[in-house]
Design a protein around this motif. Structure first.
Motif, PDB file in Angstrom:
ATOM      1  N   GLY A   1      14.751   0.557  -8.928  1.00  9.73           N
ATOM      2  CA  GLY A   1      14.922   1.305  -7.677  1.00  9.73           C
ATOM      3  C   GLY A   1      13.770   1.077  -6.706  1.00  9.73           C
ATOM      4  N   GLY A   2      12.711   0.445  -7.171  1.00  5.63           N
ATOM      5  CA  GLY A   2      11.609   0.071  -6.292  1.00  5.63           C
ATOM      6  C   GLY A   2      11.665  -1.403  -5.951  1.00  5.63           C
TER       7      GLY A   2
ATOM      8  N   PHE B   1      12.307  12.283  -1.116  1.00  3.43           N
ATOM      9  CA  PHE B   1      11.740  12.214   0.238  1.00  3.43           C
ATOM     10  C   PHE B   1      11.067  10.882   0.493  1.00  3.43           C
ATOM     11  N   LEU B   2      10.931  10.615   1.787  1.00  6.93           N
ATOM     12  CA  LEU B   2      10.194   9.447   2.270  1.00  6.93           C
ATOM     13  C   LEU B   2       9.080   9.957   3.166  1.00  6.93           C
ATOM     14  N   TYR B   3       7.864   9.479   2.928  1.00  6.44           N
ATOM     15  CA  TYR B   3       6.734   9.785   3.814  1.00  6.44           C
ATOM     16  C   TYR B   3       6.435   8.535   4.625  1.00  6.44           C
TER      17      TYR B   3
ATOM     18  N   ASN C   1      12.922   3.978  -1.025  1.00  6.05           N
ATOM     19  CA  ASN C   1      12.419   2.597  -1.138  1.00  6.05           C
ATOM     20  C   ASN C   1      13.297   1.632  -0.346  1.00  6.05           C
ATOM     21  N   SER C   2      14.589   1.923  -0.289  1.00 10.04           N
ATOM     22  CA  SER C   2      15.496   1.061   0.484  1.00 10.04           C
ATOM     23  C   SER C   2      15.202   1.173   1.980  1.00 10.04           C
ATOM     24  N   TYR C   3      14.891   2.385   2.431  1.00 11.55           N
ATOM     25  CA  TYR C   3      14.476   2.552   3.833  1.00 11.55           C
ATOM     26  C   TYR C   3      13.231   1.711   4.119  1.00 11.55           C
TER      27      TYR C   3
ATOM     28  N   ALA D   1       2.846   0.475   0.618  1.00 12.73           N
ATOM     29  CA  ALA D   1       4.049   1.270   0.341  1.00 12.73           C
ATOM     30  C   ALA D   1       4.007   1.652  -1.131  1.00 12.73           C
ATOM     31  N   VAL D   2       4.004   2.957  -1.388  1.00 10.67           N
ATOM     32  CA  VAL D   2       3.780   3.438  -2.754  1.00 10.67           C
ATOM     33  C   VAL D   2       5.040   4.131  -3.262  1.00 10.67           C
TER      34      VAL D   2
END
Ligand SMILES: Cc1ncc(COP(=O)(O)O)c(C=O)c1O
Length: 431
Positions: free
Chosen positions: A161-162, A275-277, A137-139, A237-238
């Protein structure tokens, strides 16, 4: 190469020799876990027996009832074995290639990205292996081009964290965080869509929402919300911290631009394997957050977001084993089991007069049930359940209880919780 049993036996022997056996004797516990999964045919003849046998793969003591998977899962034997095998293989530092070291953070690691991409329904090049949803989420919050005054629209039920990555950006660079209030409970997908739609303004740049709310367990209509955002030229962004391993997931079908997750919750993966998608069309629009070699190389696609410096490869081996386990059981079966257990505990709590904050629409709930139980003091109940009855739940003040039901618990476990809940309520004279 050692086989699993050989590895564990030799590890056990050398640990004993070195006087290193851990408290609780982890090696022995792993050895005593059944070496294979329960026979599938049991699912048809005696489903409860199938899941009871599956329970033996988990280190959680048999007399403990774990109803807090929403915070963190418990990695079962196949996952732990994979982690230790990876340490065994990598810590000797004897790879054939003189440039080959066990370092995640500078390379593609496709042997881990491929099974993950197949599991969540996207391309390998759209996945960055990170450590958790907070990091992903930070990315996202750091990576998108937004000007002061541009708006990010989210719900009032986001996890810190979101939400906090956006609040940081708001305080530092002047973007604006706006929130819609979700009813408790949410009634229908259309209700949520209308709330978002009505709050969109010409300055809205991003729709950010949890696919499954940590606060209420509500499963939001992520596909419809992503389509709404796309139709208005807004980024979707989910935060999917809870989704992989709880419900089937296909990111291409979902159609969002960005997705973050923490498979150490419902996929029972090792802690620190997130992970980040990033949808392929969005990759070139995203700035990096952590920068090292390759940070701006467009050719490596989303891999550039996993260039995070030296990291812990055995966590990835555990993640791959967790995916394998979910595939072996079958995500459709796991999801069905999650729904059964969630519905069971919800109905029992409603029968006891609890106010449900979980949606009455079955499509909007799964394995996280939340109820409001005034006047019971939730923290007192939570402590008593754990200290006196070995049952873990989680809540929020003053009276909310969050009950998470991972597939390996039984209806008898839930009944035990319900009996204890009744006992506590009686003790408090609030029956
Ligand atoms: C919706 C949601 N997002 C993000 C997080 C943070 O997860 P992690 O601590 O794994 O980064 C959580 C944790 O509970 C969560 O529920």
């Amino acid at each position: 190469m050692l086989n699993r049993r050989g590895f564990l036996t030799s590890s056990l022997a050398s640990s004993l020799a070195a006087g290193l056996v851990m408290p609780g004797n982890l090696w022995a516990q792993l050895q005593s876990a059944p070496s294979g999964l329960p026979d599938r045919s049991l699912l048809n003849s005696n489903e409860d027996a199938y899941w009871r046998e599956m329970r033996q793969q988990f280190l959680i003591p048999p007399d403990e009832v774990y109803l807090n998977n929403g915070t963190v899962g418990s990695s079962p034997a196949p996952v732990l074995r994979a982690i230790f095998e990876s340490y065994e293989a990598s810590e000797k530092l004897n790879e054939a290639d003189p440039e080959d070291y066990p370092i995640w953070g500078y390379a593609s690691w496709n042997k881990f990205r491929d099974p993950l991409a197949a599991f969540v329904g996207c391309d390998r090049n759209e996945i960055a292996l990170l450590r958790n949803a907070t990091e992903a989420n930070s990315y996202i919050a750091n990576g998108l081009d937004l000007k002061a005054g541009d708006e990010v629209l989210m719900t009032d039920q986001e996890h810190p964290g979101g939400e906090m990555p956006w609040q940081l950006r708001a305080r530092r660079y002047g973007i604006v965080v706006k929130k819609i209030t979700l009813p408790k409970p949410v009634d229908s997908p259309a209700q949520v869509l209308n709330l978002f739609n009505d709050a969109i303004t010409p300055r809205t740049g991003v729709l950010f929402f949890s696919h499954i709310s940590t606060f209420s367990g509500a499963v939001l209509p992520a596909r419809e919300l992503s389509a709404l955002a796309r139709s208005k030229g807004i980024i979707s962004a989910v935060d999917g911290a809870h989704v992989p391993g709880m419900m089937r997931l296909n990111l291409h079908d979902l159609g969002c631009d960005l997705y973050s997750s923490s498979p150490h919750k419902w996929l029972q993966a090792p802690k620190g394997s997130g992970f980040l998608y990033v949808r392929d069309e969005i990759i070139d629009r995203m700035w990096n957050t952590i920068a090292t070699e390759g940070w701006d190389d467009p050719k490596i696609r989303a891999e550039r977001f996993q260039r995070i410096g030296s990291s812990n490869v055995p966590a990835l081996a555990g993640l791959r084993a967790a995916i394998q386990l979910a595939n072996d059981i079958g995500m459709d079966r796991i999801e069905r089991r999650h729904r059964q257990l969630g519905d069971y505990i919800l109905a029992a709590m409603i029968k006891r007069g609890a106010q449900s904050w979980t949606s009455p629409d079955a499509s909007m709930r799964c394995a996280i049930v939340t109820v409001n139980v005034p006047p019971l003091p939730r923290m007192e109940l939570e402590s008593w359940l754990w200290k006196e009855r070995k049952i873990r739940i989680r809540g929020a003040d003053p009276h909310k209880l969050r009950l998470s039901t991972p597939y390996y618990i039984s209806k008898q476990d839930i009944d035990r919780f319900l009996d204890c809940f009744d006992e506590f309520r009686k003790k408090k004279g609030a029956a």
